[in-house]
Design an enzyme around this catalytic site. Structure first.
Site: not given
Ligand SMILES: [Zn+2]
Length: 214
Positions: A13, A88, A127, A160, A171
């Site tokens: 987003k 949020r 990633r 990471r 999350r």
């Protein structure tokens, strides 16, 4: 045009918010940027926010809303803005609606960039970051020339902690609990629009432009 971006962390987003800001020539507003600007400029709101952040505490909703409302009242927001990462939670959304209404304003669009959790976990786990220079890559979308070796400095690449499936899932759990209710909230407000976030960035943006108009 006043737009709020919704979507899970990793749904893309922020990327879409930047593209909207560029195409429609409106500011891209993230709470992180607002905090940094107010603290840097030593504003009253910035000083208040800093006292919480210095103690490792969350900045209270009312203060965050004050900071956002202060930002959207600045001159460069006269033609609209795109909010990214705020609100949020339902209390934040309600406070924002109320604060805007008190000035005769309201949001025009809430755009949900929809990506299933499993896609996000897969994206994030691809990633890689260089331990030497910090350059970032993606096994699928931005691979290095030589596997496992940084193109820039020849350093070693790692996944990471932030991008590890267990962290991403945690999350996403917080997102589903706190942020996903905003989808119902903005559906009820009659401004929710959903775009498929699983396709490539340009295709997602085309769908966004369909909604916002050329
Ligand atoms: Zn490197």
């Amino acid at each position: 045009m006043k737009v709020v971006m919704l979507g899970a962390p990793g749904a893309g987003k922020g990327t879409q918010a930047k593209k909207i800001a560029a195409k429609y020539n409106i500011p891209h507003i993230s709470t992180g940027d607002i905090f940094r600007a107010n603290i840097k400029n030593g504003t009253e709101l910035g000083k208040k926010a800093k006292t919480y952040m210095d103690q490792g505490l969350l900045v209270p909703d009312e203060l965050v809303v004050d900071l956002v409302v202060d930002r959207v009242n600045q001159e460069d927001c006269a033609d609209g803005y795109v909010l990214d990462g705020f609100p949020r939670t339902i209390p934040q959304a309600e406070a924002l609606t109320k604060a805007l209404a008190s000035q005769g304003q309201k949001l025009d669009y809430a755009i949900d960039v929809d990506v299933p959790d499993e896609n996000i976990v897969r994206r994030m786990s691809g990633r890689r970051a260089c331990v030497g220079c910090g350059a970032t890559y993606h096994l699928e979308y931005a691979p290095t020339k030589k596997e496992g070796i940084c193109d820039v400095c020849g350093g070693e690449l790692i996944l990471r902690d932030d991008d590890k499936p267990e962290t991403v899932e945690k999350r996403l759990g917080v997102y589903h609990e706190q942020t996903q209710p905003l989808i119902d909230y903005y559906t009820n407000a009659g401004i929710l629009k959903r775009v498929d976030g699983t396709v490539d960035i340009e295709e997602v943006f085309q769908a966004v432009v369909q909604i916002l108009g050329e």
